[in-house]
Design a protein around this motif. Structure first.
Motif, mmCIF file in Angstrom:
data_model
loop_
_atom_site.group_PDB
_atom_site.id
_atom_site.type_symbol
_atom_site.label_atom_id
_atom_site.label_comp_id
_atom_site.label_asym_id
_atom_site.label_seq_id
_atom_site.Cartn_x
_atom_site.Cartn_y
_atom_site.Cartn_z
ATOM 1 N N SER A 126 -1.835 -2.265 8.461
ATOM 2 C CA SER A 126 -0.697 -2.742 7.688
ATOM 3 C C SER A 126 0.494 -2.956 8.614
ATOM 4 C CB SER A 126 -0.323 -1.734 6.598
ATOM 5 O OG SER A 126 -1.352 -1.607 5.633
ATOM 6 N N SER A 127 1.408 -3.825 8.198
ATOM 7 C CA SER A 127 2.627 -4.083 8.948
ATOM 8 C C SER A 127 3.773 -3.420 8.191
ATOM 9 C CB SER A 127 2.861 -5.588 9.108
ATOM 10 O OG SER A 127 3.952 -5.844 9.966
ATOM 11 N N ILE A 128 4.253 -2.294 8.713
ATOM 12 C CA ILE A 128 5.112 -1.383 7.963
ATOM 13 C C ILE A 128 6.582 -1.584 8.314
ATOM 14 C CG2 ILE A 128 5.616 1.043 7.498
ATOM 15 C CD1 ILE A 128 2.939 0.054 6.408
ATOM 16 N N THR A 129 7.423 -1.731 7.315
ATOM 17 C CA THR A 129 8.863 -1.841 7.516
ATOM 18 C C THR A 129 9.490 -0.450 7.628
ATOM 19 O OG1 THR A 129 9.546 -1.698 5.195
ATOM 20 C CG2 THR A 129 8.807 -3.852 5.988
ATOM 21 N N SER A 189 2.699 -7.308 -3.907
ATOM 22 C CA SER A 189 2.580 -7.289 -2.452
ATOM 23 C C SER A 189 3.956 -7.122 -1.827
ATOM 24 C CB SER A 189 1.933 -8.596 -1.975
ATOM 25 O OG SER A 189 1.980 -8.710 -0.572
ATOM 26 N N TYR A 190 4.022 -6.351 -0.720
ATOM 27 C CA TYR A 190 5.325 -6.056 -0.129
ATOM 28 C C TYR A 190 5.294 -6.221 1.385
ATOM 29 C CZ TYR A 190 2.986 -1.539 0.550
ATOM 30 O OH TYR A 190 2.082 -0.559 0.891
ATOM 31 N N ASN A 248 0.167 -3.875 0.949
ATOM 32 C CA ASN A 248 1.003 -4.383 2.025
ATOM 33 C C ASN A 248 0.577 -5.807 2.331
ATOM 34 O OD1 ASN A 248 0.957 -4.699 5.334
ATOM 35 N ND2 ASN A 248 2.873 -3.832 4.572
ATOM 36 N N ASP A 275 9.462 1.354 4.167
ATOM 37 C CA ASP A 275 8.165 1.282 3.502
ATOM 38 C C ASP A 275 8.119 2.131 2.236
ATOM 39 O OD1 ASP A 275 5.254 0.390 3.681
ATOM 40 O OD2 ASP A 275 5.005 2.572 3.615
ATOM 41 N N VAL A 326 7.088 0.589 -1.409
ATOM 42 C CA VAL A 326 5.981 1.124 -2.214
ATOM 43 C C VAL A 326 6.483 1.499 -3.609
ATOM 44 C CG1 VAL A 326 4.368 3.055 -2.445
ATOM 45 C CG2 VAL A 326 4.606 1.880 -0.248
ATOM 46 N N TYR A 342 5.735 -5.871 5.512
ATOM 47 C CA TYR A 342 5.802 -7.197 6.077
ATOM 48 C C TYR A 342 4.536 -7.996 5.757
ATOM 49 C CZ TYR A 342 9.542 -5.481 9.267
ATOM 50 O OH TYR A 342 10.672 -4.954 9.802
ATOM 51 N N ASP A 343 4.698 -9.322 5.773
ATOM 52 C CA ASP A 343 3.550 -10.209 5.672
ATOM 53 C C ASP A 343 2.975 -10.561 7.029
ATOM 54 O OD1 ASP A 343 3.094 -10.618 2.937
ATOM 55 O OD2 ASP A 343 4.705 -12.086 2.776
#
Length: 423
Positions: A200-203, A184-185, A241, A206, A210, A187-188
């Protein structure tokens, strides 16, 4: 008693036995390893738990990439002790291990929550071990960029890790858990801003996250096959994610990424939180290639130093990659060093400091892990700033570290570090 334990757990010329070691045994084991391999290991305390159990780590040369592994009880502790054992025994005999250790400082914290381990029951799915002695889940106690943190009470173990992250230039990190089989990566968490995309909460990084998650899942024996635990969903390619799985506030991987500029993923490595000891050898065999491949990813991207007009290193210079706007800009450490994990490609990078005119350069980044080295690219400011400017760095949350004490003796939650003379 110590001699008996050493002969039981570390037979002559043999590997660490597959069993659950209590906190005292972990300390004894790490001290024995440090004694047997003093040239490539180091051990010291970074703080203590609620019950005054030491959190140990080491100091190392300051010119290499810095990955870290941390774990909560219970199964991750087994894997990380086995990792220490495997790497120390195979240094200078296994070419891959030797090269990895010669180019990388590796910090390993076998348990962030020793009090939780001691109180955990051997139930497969429901364990007390995730909570510390105060009944707090440490992985929900870190500052969170998406919520107001002004009145949050930080546990002493969390503050010890936060203080440690301020002193070491960590680049890549992972924390290990049990209860599922997935990488799991970040953001939480999310507050519904532009980072929220398709559930999804994308940095801004990303693509790198991945890559990191898939590196683990595809080198694991079965994680990538979408095997699901009895009470879990299926995960495409064995990754997810964090927010897309479930929302988590106060998580460590978001904190590491936002404030410590260290890319961290969470590894759920076993459906069972406390598998029988008879299953531990297979668990290690399944995860060993993935752990090693993941550590090698610390050599992705670009690294280097930022210098002033006279060639002296510049601390706290911002290093910004075009198209990747982070909540907290990445910046140079006390030696003027920066590290930026990036996939192969061409990138435009701007360095900024209030005393100098910004400097922008374009770099072509190859795939570094195969050669155990990220691209080295240094920057040197060309002109002083014409006007006084303010460096828009992102301040760490205000935390009182006065209770993060260093005990006189090591009574083991231990962070261990493997290192060698760097190439």
């Amino acid at each position: 008693m110590l001699l008996f334990w050493v002969s039981l757990v570390m037979p002559m010329a043999g590997a660490l036995e597959f069993q659950y070691h209590n906190t005292t045994q972990v300390e004894q084991y790490l001290q024995e390893i440090n004694k047997n391999y003093p040239s490539i290991t180091h051990l010291h305390s970074i703080g203590q738990s609620v019950e005054a159990v030491a959190v140990n780590v080491s100091g190392l040369p300051k010119d290499s990439c810095n990955p870290i592994f941390r774990t909560d009880p219970v199964v991750g502790r087994v894997l990380l002790l086995q990792l220490i054992d495997y790497m120390t025994r195979n240094y200078m005999s296994d070419p891959f291990i030797t090269q990895l250790m010669k180019t990388t400082r590796i910090h390993i914290m076998p348990s962030m929550n020793p009090d939780g381990f001691e109180s955990s029951g051997r139930d497969c799915m429901y364990s007390q071990g995730r909570f510390n002695k105060n009944g707090v889940d440490l992985n929900r106690n870190f500052p969170d960029v998406f919520v107001n943190n002004d009145v949050e009470v930080r546990e002493i173990e969390v503050k010890a890790v936060m203080k440690w992250l301020e002193t070491e230039p960590f680049v890549l990190s992972a924390n290990l858990h049990g209860g599922a089989l997935v990488a799991s990566y970040a953001y939480d968490n999310s507050n519904g801003g532009s980072e929220l995309q398709g559930g999804s909460s994308i940095t801004p990084d990303d693509d790198v996250f991945v890559q990191l998650a898939k590196t683990y899942s595809f080198n694991h024996a079965s994680m990538q096959h979408e095997n699901k635990c009895s009470d879990s969903r299926e995960f495409t390619d064995g990754i997810i994610n964090g927010y897309g799985w479930y929302k988590l506030e106060g998580g460590m991987q978001d904190y590491n990424y936002v404030w410590a500029q260290c890319l961290e993923i969470t590894l759920e490595v076993s459906c069972c939180k406390f598998p029988p000891e008879s299953e531990l050898p297979d668990l290690w065999d399944a995860n060993k290639p993935a752990l090693l491949a993941y550590m090698q990813q610390v050599h992705l991207g670009v690294k280097g130093q930022v210098f002033d007009l006279n060639g002296a290193p510049v601390q706290n210079a911002l290093v910004e990659v075009e198209g990747r706007k982070n909540f907290c800009p990445f910046k140079t450490n006390s030696n003027g060093e920066y590290y930026r994990l990036l996939l192969p490609g061409t990138y435009t990078i701007t360095v900024r400091h209030p005393e100098y005119e910004p400097l922008t350069e374009t770099v072509s980044v190859p795939y570094g892990p195969d050669t155990f080295s990220a691209l080295t690219h240094n920057f040197r400011f060309l002109n002083s700033a014409s006007t006084t400017a303010t460096n828009t760095t992102c301040l760490l949350p205000d935390v009182n570290y006065s209770d993060v004490l260093l005990p006189d003796t090591l009574t083991a939650l231990s962070t261990f570090i493997l290192y060698t003379l760097l190439l």
